[in-house]
Design an enzyme around this catalytic site. Structure first.
Site, PDB file in Angstrom:
ATOM      1  N   ASN A 172       2.269 -14.006  -8.269  1.00  0.00           N
ATOM      2  CA  ASN A 172       1.039 -14.416  -7.575  1.00  0.00           C
ATOM      3  C   ASN A 172       0.766 -13.446  -6.431  1.00  0.00           C
ATOM      4  OD1 ASN A 172      -1.209 -15.848  -6.871  1.00  0.00           O
ATOM      5  ND2 ASN A 172      -0.117 -17.620  -6.038  1.00  0.00           N
ATOM      6  N   ASP A 176       6.547 -10.425  -3.537  1.00  0.00           N
ATOM      7  CA  ASP A 176       5.342  -9.604  -3.719  1.00  0.00           C
ATOM      8  C   ASP A 176       5.658  -8.117  -3.801  1.00  0.00           C
ATOM      9  OD1 ASP A 176       3.935 -11.945  -3.623  1.00  0.00           O
ATOM     10  OD2 ASP A 176       2.516 -11.291  -2.090  1.00  0.00           O
ATOM     11  N   ARG A 201      -6.509 -23.243  -0.019  1.00  0.00           N
ATOM     12  CA  ARG A 201      -5.823 -23.561   1.239  1.00  0.00           C
ATOM     13  C   ARG A 201      -6.604 -24.550   2.106  1.00  0.00           C
ATOM     14  NH1 ARG A 201      -3.307 -17.571   2.578  1.00  0.00           N
ATOM     15  NH2 ARG A 201      -1.498 -17.853   1.221  1.00  0.00           N
ATOM     16  N   HIS A 224       3.454 -20.115  -0.019  1.00  0.00           N
ATOM     17  CA  HIS A 224       4.342 -19.813   1.116  1.00  0.00           C
ATOM     18  C   HIS A 224       3.746 -20.197   2.465  1.00  0.00           C
ATOM     19  CE1 HIS A 224       2.322 -15.614   1.528  1.00  0.00           C
ATOM     20  NE2 HIS A 224       1.577 -16.383   0.790  1.00  0.00           N
ATOM     21  N   ARG A 225       2.436 -19.944   2.641  1.00  0.00           N
ATOM     22  CA  ARG A 225       1.854 -20.202   3.980  1.00  0.00           C
ATOM     23  C   ARG A 225       1.701 -21.699   4.258  1.00  0.00           C
ATOM     24  NH1 ARG A 225       1.897 -15.472   5.652  1.00  0.00           N
ATOM     25  NH2 ARG A 225       1.145 -13.737   4.414  1.00  0.00           N
ATOM     26  N   ARG A 254      -7.133 -16.658  -9.949  1.00  0.00           N
ATOM     27  CA  ARG A 254      -7.693 -15.914  -8.812  1.00  0.00           C
ATOM     28  C   ARG A 254      -8.628 -14.819  -9.339  1.00  0.00           C
ATOM     29  NH1 ARG A 254      -2.971 -14.532  -4.682  1.00  0.00           N
ATOM     30  NH2 ARG A 254      -4.785 -14.122  -3.366  1.00  0.00           N
ATOM     31  N   LYS A 263       7.771 -15.444  -1.263  1.00  0.00           N
ATOM     32  CA  LYS A 263       6.654 -14.533  -1.559  1.00  0.00           C
ATOM     33  C   LYS A 263       6.537 -13.441  -0.492  1.00  0.00           C
ATOM     34  CE  LYS A 263       1.819 -14.598  -3.042  1.00  0.00           C
ATOM     35  NZ  LYS A 263       1.108 -13.632  -2.220  1.00  0.00           N
ATOM     36  N   ARG A 296       0.845  -1.210   0.000  1.00  0.00           N
ATOM     37  CA  ARG A 296       0.000   0.000   0.000  1.00  0.00           C
ATOM     38  C   ARG A 296       0.876   1.255   0.000  1.00  0.00           C
ATOM     39  NH1 ARG A 296      -2.958  -3.982   2.179  1.00  0.00           N
ATOM     40  NH2 ARG A 296      -5.216  -3.806   2.399  1.00  0.00           N
ATOM     41  N   LYS A 341      -7.109 -18.203  -2.444  1.00  0.00           N
ATOM     42  CA  LYS A 341      -5.820 -17.564  -2.121  1.00  0.00           C
ATOM     43  C   LYS A 341      -4.758 -18.105  -3.087  1.00  0.00           C
ATOM     44  CE  LYS A 341      -7.498 -15.514   1.605  1.00  0.00           C
ATOM     45  NZ  LYS A 341      -7.630 -14.070   1.759  1.00  0.00           N
ATOM     46  N   GLU A 342      -3.509 -18.151  -2.659  1.00  0.00           N
ATOM     47  CA  GLU A 342      -2.439 -18.607  -3.547  1.00  0.00           C
ATOM     48  C   GLU A 342      -2.741 -19.999  -4.104  1.00  0.00           C
ATOM     49  OE1 GLU A 342      -2.234 -16.565  -1.233  1.00  0.00           O
ATOM     50  OE2 GLU A 342      -0.266 -15.645  -0.968  1.00  0.00           O
ATOM     51  N   ASN A 391     -13.084 -18.038   1.824  1.00  0.00           N
ATOM     52  CA  ASN A 391     -12.175 -17.294   0.938  1.00  0.00           C
ATOM     53  C   ASN A 391     -10.809 -17.958   0.797  1.00  0.00           C
ATOM     54  OD1 ASN A 391     -14.111 -15.433   0.614  1.00  0.00           O
ATOM     55  ND2 ASN A 391     -12.918 -13.668   1.282  1.00  0.00           N
ATOM     56  N   ASP A 430      -5.155 -15.242   6.820  1.00  0.00           N
ATOM     57  CA  ASP A 430      -3.815 -15.730   6.470  1.00  0.00           C
ATOM     58  C   ASP A 430      -3.181 -16.524   7.613  1.00  0.00           C
ATOM     59  OD1 ASP A 430      -4.267 -14.392   4.145  1.00  0.00           O
ATOM     60  OD2 ASP A 430      -2.726 -12.873   4.424  1.00  0.00           O
ATOM     61  N   SER A 490     -12.910 -11.007  -2.121  1.00  0.00           N
ATOM     62  CA  SER A 490     -11.640 -10.432  -1.669  1.00  0.00           C
ATOM     63  C   SER A 490     -11.849  -8.994  -1.217  1.00  0.00           C
ATOM     64  CB  SER A 490     -10.622 -10.464  -2.823  1.00  0.00           C
ATOM     65  OG  SER A 490      -9.470  -9.732  -2.473  1.00  0.00           O
ATOM     66  N   SER A 491     -11.312  -8.687  -0.047  1.00  0.00           N
ATOM     67  CA  SER A 491     -11.362  -7.295   0.430  1.00  0.00           C
ATOM     68  C   SER A 491     -10.410  -6.414  -0.381  1.00  0.00           C
ATOM     69  CB  SER A 491     -10.983  -7.234   1.917  1.00  0.00           C
ATOM     70  OG  SER A 491      -9.596  -7.487   2.083  1.00  0.00           O
TER      71      SER A 491
HETATM   72  O1  LIG Z   1      -5.382  -6.373   1.661  1.00  0.00           O
HETATM   73  C1  LIG Z   1      -4.456  -7.140   1.958  1.00  0.00           C
HETATM   74  O2  LIG Z   1      -3.295  -6.740   2.160  1.00  0.00           O
HETATM   75  C2  LIG Z   1      -4.750  -8.567   2.093  1.00  0.00           C
HETATM   76  C3  LIG Z   1      -6.048  -9.025   2.201  1.00  0.00           C
HETATM   77  C4  LIG Z   1      -6.394 -10.454   2.355  1.00  0.00           C
HETATM   78  O3  LIG Z   1      -6.847 -10.959   1.108  1.00  0.00           O
HETATM   79  P1  LIG Z   1      -8.397 -10.940   0.636  1.00  0.00           P
HETATM   80  O4  LIG Z   1      -8.909  -9.581   0.800  1.00  0.00           O
HETATM   81  O5  LIG Z   1      -8.283 -11.359  -0.802  1.00  0.00           O
HETATM   82  O6  LIG Z   1      -9.141 -11.921   1.472  1.00  0.00           O
HETATM   83  C5  LIG Z   1      -5.174 -11.291   2.740  1.00  0.00           C
HETATM   84  O7  LIG Z   1      -5.462 -12.650   2.597  1.00  0.00           O
HETATM   85  C6  LIG Z   1      -3.963 -10.927   1.905  1.00  0.00           C
HETATM   86  O8  LIG Z   1      -2.841 -11.697   2.234  1.00  0.00           O
HETATM   87  C7  LIG Z   1      -3.597  -9.485   2.128  1.00  0.00           C
HETATM   88  C1  LIG Z   2      -3.398 -14.383   0.499  1.00  0.00           C
HETATM   89  C2  LIG Z   2      -2.158 -13.920   0.516  1.00  0.00           C
HETATM   90  O1  LIG Z   2      -1.606 -13.104  -0.404  1.00  0.00           O
HETATM   91  P1  LIG Z   2      -2.135 -12.237  -1.619  1.00  0.00           P
HETATM   92  O2  LIG Z   2      -3.626 -12.313  -1.652  1.00  0.00           O
HETATM   93  O3  LIG Z   2      -1.653 -10.857  -1.338  1.00  0.00           O
HETATM   94  O4  LIG Z   2      -1.485 -12.835  -2.817  1.00  0.00           O
HETATM   95  C3  LIG Z   2      -1.219 -14.278   1.614  1.00  0.00           C
HETATM   96  O5  LIG Z   2      -0.146 -13.670   1.704  1.00  0.00           O
HETATM   97  O6  LIG Z   2      -1.538 -15.173   2.418  1.00  0.00           O
END
Ligand SMILES: O=C(O)C1=C[C@@H](OP(=O)(O)O)[C@@H](O)[C@H](O)C1
Ligand SMILES: C=C(OP(=O)(O)O)C(=O)O
Length: 422
Positions: free
Chosen positions: A94, A52, A327, A375-376, A124, A401, A30, A323-324, A319, A296, A169-170
Site C-alpha cells: 500500500n 514502503d 482517513r 499506520h497513521r 487508490r 509501513k 525518491r 489515502k491508506e 484527499n 499526513d 494526489s501530488s
Molecule cells: O509525495 C509524497 O511523498 C507524498 C505525498 C502525499 O500524498 P498525495 O500527494 O497523494 O496527497 C502524502 O500524503 C504521502 O504520504 C507522501
Molecule cells: C498517505 C501516505 O502514504 P502513501 O500515499 O505514500 O501510501 C502516508 O504515509 O500517510
C-alpha cells in the site's frame, strides 16, 4: 479474523527522553528511485527502513538496480542509467509513493511491467497519472482506474508539453517530474485540476532531483520545467521523517514532557513540519485548520484536538479520503468510539469537539480503535491512550509501513504498551 491489539496504560508522568526518528519516507523513496535511474553508485544515508521503502527497493532490484545494505540506514545503489524488465509483477503493498513513482518510471523499461499492490492500494486512484503517461506516448492502462497497472514500455517516451492533474494526489506530478529528467528533450509540465494539496512534496521531489544533477524550475505555481540529461550518481543524506515527528511533538505537548528528537522543525523540508506550530499552540489550537498543506499530520492533529480547550474544524482535507484508508471516516469513527459526539463530519470537513475535561468524563470504558490497516490511524490514536484508559488499538503492526519502531519508541519513553495476539 481477529487481529492483534495494543493496550496502552495511561501515563502518570510527563514523557521525557531522547528519540531517534526514522528517515523520511518521501525522501527515501525518491532518492532510491533517482539513484536507481542514475548510472553509477550512490550512497544513501539516513534512509527509512520500513514496508514502503522495502517495496521500492525490491522493485528496483527486480529491474536490475544493485542495492547493497551497508547498515540499518545506509545503502549503496548502483544503476545502469535505465531500468530493465522485471520477471514478475512489481508488488508494492500500500505504498503510494512507490506505486505512483514506479508507474511512471517503468516507461524506461523496454517490455511489459505490471505494477500491483494490496487490496487497499487497489482502491487508490491512479487514472490521472495514466492519462498523462498516455499523452507522453506510453502505453499504460488499468481496468479499474486503480492498480494493478500494465505498462507496455518501449524504453522511451515523448518529452515536450504535458498536463498532469494533481487534484487527487501530488504524487502523480512528482512521478512525472522524476521520469521527465530521463527524456530526450525538455518537459514542460502544466498542473491542472486546480490548486494541489501539499505542494511542498513537489519541492522535495525537485530537491532530490537537483541533488542528483537534474535541472528543475517552477516558473509559476502551475508550471514545472524539467531539463533532459538524466541523473548523476552521488552521496545523499535523507532527513528525518516530519510526519513521524508529529507523534512525538504531540506526545510531548499532551503530557507536558520533553522529548528530544534531535532535529528542529525549521530544519525539515517536508510539509508536515508545518504542523509543529499548531501542536505548540495546544491546548489553544486554532478554531479552523486548513489541512491541505500538511495532510499526513491531520490524524495526529485531530486526536490532539480531542483534548483541546475549544473545538477545531479541519478543512481542505478531502484527499484524506483516498489515502491508506478514508482517513476522515476512520478518525471520525475512532473519536466516536472514544466518546459519542467527540467528532462530526460535514461534507469533507472534520470537526473535533475537544475538551480537556474528556480525561475525567464518563465515556465508553473500552474504546476499540479500528486502524483500518492504516499506520497513521494506529499511531495517532495511541496518543489518546496516553491520557484515556481503555483505548485499545487494533492491528498495531500496521505501523511497519513508515515507523516500524513506533511502539518501541513509546516504551523507551516509559509508556507501557502491551501488544497481544488474538
Ligand atoms: O509525495 C509524497 O511523498 C507524498 C505525498 C502525499 O500524498 P498525495 O500527494 O497523494 O496527497 C502524502 O500524503 C504521502 O504520504 C507522501
Ligand atoms: C498517505 C501516505 O502514504 P502513501 O500515499 O505514500 O501510501 C502516508 O504515509 O500517510
Amino acid at each position: 479474523m481477529s487481529l492483534p491489539v495494543a493496550r496502552i496504560t495511561p501515563v502518570t508522568q510527563p514523557l521525557v527522553g531522547r528519540v531517534t526518528l526514522p528517515g523520511s519516507k518521501s525522501v527515501t523513496n525518491r532518492a532510491l528511485l533517482v539513484a536507481g535511474m542514475a548510472r553509477g553508485t550512490s550512497r544513501l544515508t539516513g534512509i527509512l527502513r520500513s514496508d514502503d521503502t522495502h517495496y521500492m527497493m525490491t522493485a528496483l532490484r527486480a529491474m536490475g538496480v544493485g542495492i547493497t545494505e551497508l547498515d540499518e540506514t545506509t545503502v549503496e545503489v548502483t544503476g545502469t542509467g535505465t531500468l530493465h524488465a522485471a520477471e514478475e509483477p512489481l508488488f508494492l503493498g500500500n505504498a503510494g509513493t512507490a506505486t505512483r513513482f514506479l508507474t511512471a518510471a517503468v516507461a524506461l523499461v523496454d517490455g511489459t511491467t505490471i505494477v500491483s499492490g494490496d487490496e487497499h492500494m487497489q482502491k487508490r486512484p491512479i487514472a490521472p497519472l495514466l492519462d498523462t503517461l498516455q499523452a507522453m506516448g506510453v502505453d499504460a492502462s488499468s481496468d479499474t482506474g486503480c492498480p494493478p497497472v500494465t505498462v507496455r514500455g518501449t524504453g522511451t517516451f515523448q518529452s515536450g508539453e504535458i498536463e498532469v492533474s494533481g487534484k487527487l494526489s501530488s504524487q502523480y506530478i512528482s512521478a512525472i517530474m522524476m521520469l521527465a529528467a530521463m527524456g530526450d528533450g525538455e518537459t514542460r509540465i502544466t498542473i491542472t485540476g486546480g490548486q494541489i494539496g501539499a505542494v511542498g512534496y513537489l519541492h522535495i521531489t525537485a530537491a532530490v532531483m537537483r541533488a542528483f544533477g537534474a535541472t528543475v524550475e517552477f516558473p509559476s505555481d502551475s508550471e514545472i520545467i524539467v531539463a533532459p540529461g538524466g541523473y548523476t550518481a552521488t552521496d545523499y543524506h535523507v532527513e528525518p521523517d516530519a510526519s513521524a515527528a508529529t507523534y512525538l511533538w504531540a506526545a510531548e505537548k499532551l503530557t507536558g514532557g520533553r522529548i528530544d528528537i534531535g532535529v528542529a522543525p525549521e530544519d525539515m523540508n517536508q510539509p508536515d513540519a508545518k504542523a509543529y506550530d499548531i501542536i505548540a499552540a495546544f491546548p489553544q489550537m486554532p478554531a479552523e485548520i486548513d489541512g491541505s498543506q500538511m495532510q499526513d499530520a491531520i490524524p495526529t492533529l485531530a486526536v490532539l484536538a480531542a483534548f483541546n480547550h475549544t473545538p477545531v474544524r479541519f478543512t481542505g482535507i478531502e484527499n484524506l479520503r483516498v489515502k491508506e484508508c478514508d482517513r476522515i471516516d476512520a478518525v471520525h469513527k475512532g473519536l466516536t468510539a472514544i466518546h459519542e459526539g467527540l467528532a462530526t463530519v460535514e461534507g469533507d470537513d472534520l470537526i473535533v469537539n475537544g475538551s480537556l475535561a474528556l480525561a475525567g468524563q464518563a465515556r465508553n470504558s473500552i474504546s476499540l480503535i479500528d486502524s483500518h490497516a492504516d499506520h497513521r490511524i494506529a499511531m495517532s490514536f495511541a496518543l489518546a491512550a496516553l491520557h484515556l484508559p481503555g483505548v485499545t488499538i487494533e492491528d498495531p503492526d500496521c505501523v511497519s509501513k513508515t515507523f516500524p519502531d513506533y511502539w518501541e519508541v513509546l516504551r523507551g519513553l516509559g509508556v507501557e504498551v502491551n501488544i497481544t495476539q488474538p
